[in-house]
Design an enzyme around this catalytic site. Sequence first.
Site, PDB file in Angstrom:
ATOM      1  N   ASP A 186      11.287  43.357 -16.756  1.00 20.04           N
ATOM      2  CA  ASP A 186      11.438  44.449 -15.795  1.00 20.04           C
ATOM      3  C   ASP A 186      10.160  45.219 -15.461  1.00 20.04           C
ATOM      4  OD1 ASP A 186      13.944  43.584 -16.516  1.00 20.04           O
ATOM      5  OD2 ASP A 186      14.697  45.532 -17.127  1.00 20.04           O
ATOM      6  N   GLU A 431      15.405  44.036 -30.868  1.00 13.42           N
ATOM      7  CA  GLU A 431      15.222  43.567 -29.486  1.00 13.42           C
ATOM      8  C   GLU A 431      13.755  43.217 -29.204  1.00 13.42           C
ATOM      9  OE1 GLU A 431      16.514  46.552 -26.728  1.00 13.42           O
ATOM     10  OE2 GLU A 431      16.431  45.222 -24.998  1.00 13.42           O
TER      11      GLU A 431
HETATM   12  C1  DGY Z   1      18.172  46.836 -18.260  1.00 14.55           C
HETATM   13  O1  DGY Z   1      19.134  47.503 -17.891  1.00 14.55           O
HETATM   14  O2  DGY Z   1      17.280  47.264 -19.004  1.00 14.55           O
HETATM   15  C2  DGY Z   1      18.091  45.433 -17.867  1.00 14.55           C
HETATM   16  O3  DGY Z   1      16.913  44.842 -18.291  1.00 14.55           O
HETATM   17  C3  DGY Z   1      18.241  45.282 -16.387  1.00 14.55           C
HETATM   18  O4  DGY Z   1      18.848  44.076 -16.223  1.00 14.55           O
END
Ligand code: DGY
Length: 469
Positions: A186, A431
């Site tokens: 992202d 994560e």
């Molecule tokens: C989030 O919400 O962080 C996801 O990566 C978007 O898909």
Amino acid sequence: MTRRTVTPDEYELLSASARRVLATNQIDGRSSTLPAPGQYPHQWNWDSAFIAMGLAHIDEARACAELEALLEGQWGNGMVPHIIYNPDEVNDRSYFPQRWRWGTELAEAAAGPPTSHVTSGITQPPVLAIAAAYIAEVGADQALAQSFLRRVYPKLLAFHRYLLTERDPHREGLAFLIHPWESGLDNSPRWQSSLDAIVVNRGKLPEYQRLDTKLVMATQRPTNDDYDRYVYLLEVYKEHRYNHRLLFAHCPFLVQDVLFNALLHRANEALITIATALGEPTQEIEVWRERTADAFARKLWDEAEGRYFDFDLRAGRPIDQNTIATFLPLYAELPTAEQAERLVRGNLTNPAKYWPHPDTPHFVIPTASKDNAYWDPNRYWRGPIWINTNWLVLQGLLRYGYHEEARRIFDDTLSLLTCPLPEGEPWWFWEYFNPLNGNVYGIDRFSWSAALAIALTAQPPPGRRPQSA
Ligand code: DGY
């Protein structure tokens, strides 16, 4: 946290712990698995692909069901959305953007989402075909795999056809992306200049409240400025009713991503394997692969720098940001041996960029080069290590015979995954991780971290092996 070597004796314990995570994260009464409790309460596209690869080693039927559940949300135009909203999670108080924010009912009926599922309006890196072929490759039940492949093949083909036609109007062999979330990475530094160039029409930006920083510290997540742009883009899609011809002309974020397209190329290789096993023709896929290989060599490779650049279609120029994306073409066997050597020696094992310096040991592989202007070892995809990108680059290195480097990635990945905590389960499958000190970030019991721990320990790479205790 200091590096530790996980011995083969510990693999079974690690795998058992990972199985418990995948059991807990299965959505009640459904075949799908959520990425992590609380923070991500729905089904995500590429998460499910990695989860299915882990499941393939322990429960083949559930691995198949995971992918088929995701494909139930496929749109009429072939797109497989990045989120299939969990129908049982109706209060919508744990995840933003909520399902209604996408306005996907505005998409043309025949091209839009199925009426039976609520989905997001964008896609994610196409790992699904790779996962489907992987299930058939490692699974023991060939009859089950064969009937699964027969059911999913037309859907996977339609997904790739969508990416290489609607998302590739000039037939370059490169799909365009309309949102940073489609890249899976992202807030990668690669998207900063493209996001900065978006003029947010404040009158059109709806009021919203972020929910992702309730459980995770804001310093580990994308910024509020990023989110304004993420949210604003949803308004653009609704305005253009998800028509990709109009979005190609008007979407303010429009990029060709090296990581996404390298995975697409690798996924087309998997699709050919599946088609061949089913006796289906492969010519259309071979043409896609020729185009993509040509585009990587001609448009995305930078000879002076010896690495790959993404391309900003809106600005009409390559994006010069050194990030982990540059290594993904190895996994698709796109670079020549000479280009691979420049990627590995000039970048990956270069202590100024990705590899530890002997005097300042750290973990590999950071998701951005340490000399990147946006480098931040704490923030999401700006430096922290992720298990899936480590897994993908490791596979790529093996394809080129870089066994020593692959082994180092394997060792570091297991070391991070087995970061001990004081109580409860011995290992928590975080994560993401700070490469400099191994600090754990985001959410624990993260499904793809657990799934890939299973896949990694089931098939350790060749090279120097740790001694059993
Ligand atoms: C989030 O919400 O962080 C996801 O990566 C978007 O898909």
